[in-house]
Design a protein around this motif. Structure first.
Motif, PDB file in Angstrom:
ATOM      1  N   GLU A  63      -9.125   6.126  60.743  1.00  0.00           N
ATOM      2  CA  GLU A  63      -7.847   5.855  60.179  1.00  0.00           C
ATOM      3  C   GLU A  63      -7.842   6.671  59.004  1.00  0.00           C
ATOM      4  O   GLU A  63      -8.037   7.054  58.030  1.00  0.00           O
ATOM      5  CB  GLU A  63      -8.108   4.159  59.455  1.00  0.00           C
ATOM      6  CG  GLU A  63      -6.514   3.841  59.327  1.00  0.00           C
ATOM      7  CD  GLU A  63      -6.276   2.066  58.855  1.00  0.00           C
ATOM      8  OE1 GLU A  63      -5.894   1.731  59.326  1.00  0.00           O
ATOM      9  OE2 GLU A  63      -6.465   1.848  57.476  1.00  0.00           O
ATOM     10  N   ARG A 105      -3.897   6.178  62.896  1.00  0.00           N
ATOM     11  CA  ARG A 105      -5.423   6.534  63.521  1.00  0.00           C
ATOM     12  C   ARG A 105      -5.454   6.921  64.436  1.00  0.00           C
ATOM     13  O   ARG A 105      -4.581   7.877  65.457  1.00  0.00           O
ATOM     14  CB  ARG A 105      -5.160   4.714  64.258  1.00  0.00           C
ATOM     15  CG  ARG A 105      -5.243   3.927  63.045  1.00  0.00           C
ATOM     16  CD  ARG A 105      -5.621   2.416  63.054  1.00  0.00           C
ATOM     17  NE  ARG A 105      -5.584   1.820  62.412  1.00  0.00           N
ATOM     18  CZ  ARG A 105      -5.577   0.195  62.593  1.00  0.00           C
ATOM     19  NH1 ARG A 105      -5.335  -0.023  63.674  1.00  0.00           N
ATOM     20  NH2 ARG A 105      -5.671  -0.294  61.765  1.00  0.00           N
ATOM     21  N   ILE A 241     -12.905   2.948  61.504  1.00  0.00           N
ATOM     22  CA  ILE A 241     -12.441   1.630  61.757  1.00  0.00           C
ATOM     23  C   ILE A 241     -13.145   0.512  62.249  1.00  0.00           C
ATOM     24  O   ILE A 241     -13.195  -0.036  62.076  1.00  0.00           O
ATOM     25  CB  ILE A 241     -11.009   1.047  61.327  1.00  0.00           C
ATOM     26  CG1 ILE A 241      -9.958   2.125  62.254  1.00  0.00           C
ATOM     27  CG2 ILE A 241     -10.880   1.683  59.756  1.00  0.00           C
ATOM     28  CD1 ILE A 241      -9.177   1.100  62.133  1.00  0.00           C
ATOM     29  N   GLU A 242     -13.451   1.628  63.363  1.00  0.00           N
ATOM     30  CA  GLU A 242     -13.943   0.959  64.483  1.00  0.00           C
ATOM     31  C   GLU A 242     -15.044   1.989  65.597  1.00  0.00           C
ATOM     32  O   GLU A 242     -14.547   3.236  65.594  1.00  0.00           O
ATOM     33  CB  GLU A 242     -12.932   0.414  65.918  1.00  0.00           C
ATOM     34  CG  GLU A 242     -13.378  -0.433  66.670  1.00  0.00           C
ATOM     35  CD  GLU A 242     -12.515  -0.750  67.481  1.00  0.00           C
ATOM     36  OE1 GLU A 242     -11.394  -1.039  67.028  1.00  0.00           O
ATOM     37  OE2 GLU A 242     -12.918  -1.284  68.791  1.00  0.00           O
TER      38      GLU A 242
END
Lengths: 422, 297
Positions: A63, A105, A241-242
């Motif tokens: 992000e 993103r 973020i992931e």
């Protein structure tokens, strides 16, 4: 007359056998692959695009974070994606996918990379290189560097050490020459993402536009740093973020187990249909095998990526493909119970069942499309196979099954209604 | 003539069963809530193959400095794999040093790091949100389609039956405290599609039989139609359950996460499309008829 009839009977029978043989052949080629002379048709499982959860790989969502004085713009995201691609290319990995998600993103997927954590490290680093003078002024940045390499170099004490070499642009050369002139006898800090990695003391003005960064751990680290510098800094701060990684052994294991589980599921369905619908069951089973073959071919042709959720979607549509046949066969039985002849019952069964199949499948298709357009990642993978499965199953269940059933009846090999489970 | 199954006739019984199940589900959702996994609340799960049996306390000691509340569990056929889950989303450096500690202690290769899942907490709320939007959009589109092909009241009854199924699936997750991750959302949306498919098959038959029955003979119409489609409803659900059940029994965790809610949803969906959806429709129609009769008199 009767001779003619036997003729058409034999024809139908031959046709049915030919179709069964053909299905068998296509199935064999699909799942085993053949080599004819120079032509090598690999089996379908080699030609399918597998998702990272099945092959192993790294999947990261980054992000972009706006700072007080800098907003996140579409151009910055685009250029960050380019930079990330360049960095991954230095790893020598095949086919990374880098896609934009939403406004701020970036999703990065890298299949089968040997050192996953290294790759993660490489992707997320901002890599802002700065040369800072003792008074805190920025002399030059990574933008002024035209080339950089990680090499082993013998230092003054005769030890081999990993260093990163830098070659500056024309302007950078001038800036660096001026600065080294100015700060003779003082230390210049070399910072990467605000972290000081080395602070050499200037002994003499450097005018050839070259410099080395010392104090690097090993040659691998030096190589990575060099490629980060070559690729340039990210124009915006990216935060993961992931992060999802699957090791190659786990991926292969998942694939094998899922195929095994899927096979058992399919076998159970085939047996159930055979027991419950007898003669018609054979046709339904043939149609189901045709369904799987067509599905696999389309999956390969469209280059759809098959993921674990996708396999679940496939198995679900196998259930639904059978459903269409169950609806038709139950309808045929009903018609037959009303005293209609076998062929009429079959004809009516198919035409009456069609609207049922259409309406029920369209509602499921709606769910599938919503999943596809509003979902992301694994959900989309599931939606693709679901949609594809429903469309193919409508074709095989309605068109193909009907022709096969009519052929079977025309052979007149089986005259008793009980053979058809009626 | 086969005896009809008394769906509309005895609708009170079927409604009561569903109401009890829904009450239990909703009650559990309020009391126990759901056991959200990292996809929703954020965190890190690392799976490492240690190639040897191990003590969880040893593994715990290595994680202590990152998150003292981390969970350590066994996995793999010989229980040689360790699954570490923390509620903190560890940074790349933290994960690297964590793995290198294990590497040192258990003498591991790089490939023994089986999988990493790190999710930041901000994603969860977003995902739940977009799932809600997807569900609402899907239901609205289905309503439109059913109204277009059938009539609005069929759509309404079908949607109520759907909500019934979704509540029961969530209830099962709450009662047994099964961890909720993103596959559940996809599964719920699939149940949406699958369960309505079942219901439509019954409604289609009602639509077809309607001219054969008296204008207000809804109960008989429904019972006959449900009976005629009963075998199909059961056979279809059974074959789908066979296929999905095999995936659940022999598959890997990532597939099981999909298969379990689908199984629950298929069973509930079959029940609701046989016993709830059409009975509801007949009740709505009877109610409308009595209302218009009352207005006339």
């Amino acid at each position: 007359m009767s001779k003619q009839k036997t003729n058409s009977q034999a024809k139908s029978g031959m046709l049915l056998i030919l179709i069964a043989l053909f299905i068998g052949l296509v199935g064999y080629v699909l799942f085993n692959g053949v080599s004819v002379g120079v032509y090598d048709i690999g089996n379908v499982s080699q030609n399918i695009n597998y998702g990272l959860d099945l092959t192993g790989g790294v999947n990261v969502v980054l992000e972009a974070q706006a700072t007080d004085d800098e907003a996140v713009t579409a151009e910055k995201i685009e250029s960050a994606m380019l930079t990330i691609r360049q960095r991954i290319d230095t790893l020598g990995v095949s086919e990374p996918t880098i896609t934009k998600q939403g406004d701020n993103r970036i999703r990065v997927s890298i299949p089968s990379v040997s050192d996953q954590e290294e790759a993660l490290d490489l992707i997320g680093k901002t890599a802002q290189l700065e040369f800072v003078g003792p008074d805190g002024t920025v002399i030059l940045t990574g933008k002024d560097v035209v080339d950089s390499k990680g090499v082993m170099q013998t230092d003054s004490s005769g030890l081999e050490k990993a260093v990163v070499t830098l070659k500056f642009s024309e302007e950078g050369t001038k800036l660096f020459a001026d600065a080294t002139q100015k700060y003779i006898g003082q230390a210049i800090q070399i910072k990467l993402d605000d972290e000081i990695i080395s602070s050499p003391t200037v002994n003499v003005a450097i005018t050839n536009g070259e410099a080395v960064i010392e104090g690097i751990g090993d040659i691998e680290e030096a190589g990575n740093l060099a490629s980060l510098i070559r690729g340039g800094a990210l124009p915006v701060k990216l935060v993961p973020i992931e992060v999802r990684t699957v090791g190659p052994t786990l991926g292969q294991n998942s694939l094998d187990k899922s195929i095994y589980a899927g096979m058992i599921g399919i076998a159970l369905v085939l047996v159930f249909m055979l027991i419950f619908y007898r003669g018609l069951g054979i046709i339904a089973d043939l149609a189901l095998i045709i369904f799987i073959i067509i599905f696999m071919i389309i999956l390969t042709a469209l280059n759809v990526t098959l993921t674990l959720p996708g396999i679940a979607g496939l198995i679900l549509t196998i259930g639904m493909a059978v459903d269409a046949n169950v609806i038709i066969f139950e309808r045929i039985k009903e018609e037959a119970r009303l005293g209609k002849s076998l062929l009429t019952a079959i004809d009516n069964g198919f035409s009456r069942a069609f609207s049922t199949i259409l309406d029920s499948n369209v509602t499921t298709l709606i769910a599938g499309f919503v999943l596809f357009f509003l979902g992301s990642g694994s959900v989309q993978g599931f939606a693709v196979t679901l949609i594809l499965g429903i469309l193919v199953s409508m074709f095989t269940a309605v068109v193909i099954t009907k022709q096969l059933v009519i052929l079977l009846v025309k052979t007149e090999l089986f005259k008793s209604n009980s053979f058809y489970g009626i | 003539m086969k005896k009809n199954i008394q769906v509309a006739e005895k609708s009170k019984i079927w409604f009561a069963i569903s109401l009890i199940l829904i009450t239990i589900s909703v009650g559990s959702l309020f009391i126990n809530g759901l056991n959200f996994g990292i996809d929703f609340i954020g965190g890190t799960i690392v799976t490492i193959e240690l190639n040897t049996p191990f003590e969880t306390s040893d593994a715990k000691a290595l994680i202590e400095e990152y998150d003292s509340s981390a969970d350590v569990t066994y996995a793999g056929e010989a229980k040689t794999q360790v699954i570490i889950s923390t509620k903190k989303d560890l940074s790349t450096e933290e994960r690297q040093t964590l793995f290198s500690k294990f590497q040192e202690k258990y003498n591991l290769e790089d490939t023994d790091l089986l999988s990493i899942d790190t999710v930041s907490p901000s994603i969860g709320a977003e995902m739940a949100n977009s799932a809600m939007i997807a569900a609402v959009v899907a239901v609205l589109l289905m309503l439109v389609y059913i109204t277009f092909r059938f009539e609005f009241m069929f759509g309404l009854a079908a949607v109520i039956a759907l909500v019934h199924d979704l509540i029961i699936v969530l209830g099962v997750y709450s009662i047994f405290q099964i961890q909720v991750n993103s596959p559940l959302i996809a599964a719920m949306l699939t149940i949406l599609g699958y369960s309505i498919n079942d219901t439509i098959v019954v409604f289609d038959r009602i639509r077809e039989n309607r001219p054969k029955f008296g204008k207000y003979d809804y109960a008989n119409l429904v019972d006959t139609s449900v009976t005629q489609t009963l075998r199909r409803s059961i056979n279809t659900s059974f074959t789908t359950l066979l296929a999905i059940g095999a995936l659940y029994a022999f598959g890997v965790p990532a597939v099981q996460d999909f298969a379990l809610p689908l199984m629950v949803g298929i069973v509930s969906g079959t029940y609701s499309s046989i016993f709830i959806a059409s009975a509801l429709w007949s009740k709505i129609k009877e109610f409308q008829a009595s209302k218009s009769a009352a207005v006339k008199s």
